[in-house]
Write an enzyme that holds these catalytic residues in place. Structure first.
Site, short mmCIF file in Angstrom:
data_model
loop_
_atom_site.label_atom_id
_atom_site.label_comp_id
_atom_site.label_asym_id
_atom_site.label_seq_id
_atom_site.Cartn_x
_atom_site.Cartn_y
_atom_site.Cartn_z
N PRO A 152 0.82 -1.21 0.00
CG PRO A 152 -0.62 -1.49 1.79
CD PRO A 152 0.66 -1.98 1.23
CD GLU A 153 4.40 2.37 -3.50
OE1 GLU A 153 4.56 3.47 -4.07
OE2 GLU A 153 4.97 1.34 -3.85
NE ARG A 211 5.41 -10.38 4.64
CZ ARG A 211 5.88 -10.02 3.46
NH1 ARG A 211 6.56 -8.91 3.36
NH2 ARG A 211 5.68 -10.75 2.42
#
Length: 276
Positions: A2-3, A116
């Site tokens: 996600p940017e 993560r």
DNA sequence: ATCCTATCCTGGCTGC
DNA sequence: TGCAGCCAGGATAGGA
């Protein structure tokens, strides 16, 4: 990962489902996701609060909170690499990676999911503590060619790591930096202080065009991780010219795309179109 | 001031 | 087919 375009897409999709809702309860499955607050402290801060405006700053998702109509801090989320946000009916199965669930007053649940464990969901009494060091929004009015040109000259950095530095410009990540540099015809190892004003202005234009087109396509989904809050993949990965295209021909000149490591990041470029 | 490395994590991929 | 080891990446901390 996600940017800015992915986070913007998420903000747009969850906004109508969150604004105006009250948080009626919370379940925390992984305390570290809270970024330092204990479960009870987090619960005290958010349960009973109402979600006012939902917005984005860089790669951060922000929901301003209110109590009795008065501002009362904010929920601030950062998805890092594998974080996901879903707003779903109660009873929806979030799978094994659920980190935080917020129960809303309309019966829906906000699910904050992360494989993560790098993603964070903070309660911030003062959101500026988290957002205050960010550089300008690349899609804002203030991000001009002149500003970028001067700012690049102020630093003496390798260009790509500088563009990834969130205190320099907010929201760019590895993918969109590689794509923007390719489109601007600039080598990722160029020195920031050696760009002419014209090339800096071109870079500014290509950054904005790349981000804008990616938002139109609801971001990029090239692995199992990024999905919109509705569970759909974005489609901008089909437009990648260099990212993940090592060895494949440059769409402009046919030269094989090269991959090098710059600042610990895989970096993709065309050695013919992006000269030193 | 800038750069480099390690850390946090796990699934997925590579190579034997 | 199984499995060890490596890799990806956003951000940050600490050292060079």
């Amino acid at each position: 990962m996600p940017e800015l375009p992915e986070v913007e897409t998420i903000a747009r999709l969850i906004r109508p489902r969150l604004e105006g809702r009250r948080i009626d309860g919370c379940e925390v499955r992984w305390t570290r996701t809270l970024g330092g607050l204990s479960k009870p402290a987090f619960a005290r801060a958010v349960v009973g609060a109402r979600l006012a405006r939902v917005w984005r700053r860089g790669k951060f998702l922000v929901a301003d909170l209110e109590r009795s109509g008065r501002p009362e801090g904010a929920l601030v989320g950062h998805l890092r690499m594998t974080g996901r946000v879903h707003v779903e009916p109660k009873g929806w199965d979030p799978g094994p990676y659920l980190k935080v669930r917020l129960a809303l007053d309309d019966g829906a649940d906000l699910f904050f999911i992360d494989v993560r464990k790098f993603a964070r969901l903070w309660y911030a009494a003062e959101p500026d503590d988290l957002l205050g060091t960010l550089g300008p929004e690349p899609l804002s009015e203030s991000f001009t060619g002149d500003w970028l040109s001067a700012a690049l000259r102020d630093r003496r950095r390798t260009l790509k790591p500088l563009l990834l530095d969130q205190t320099f410009v907010a929201g760019l990540g590895n993918i969109y930096v590689d794509e923007s540099l390719y489109r601007a015809g600039i080598h990722p190892l160029a020195r920031s202080d050696r760009l002419t004003r014209e090339r800096a202005a071109r870079l500014r234009d290509e950054i904005r065009a790349t981000l804008g087109e990616a938002i139109e396509r609801e971001g990029s989904s090239f692995d199992v991780f990024y999905r919109t809050p509705e569970g759909n993949p974005g489609s901008y990965q089909d437009e990648f010219k260099v990212y993940g295209r090592e060895g494949k021909p440059c769409v402009r000149c046919g030269e094989p795309i090269r991959r090098i490591v710059v600042g610990q990041r895989g970096t993709h470029f065309c050695a013919r179109c992006q000269r030193r």
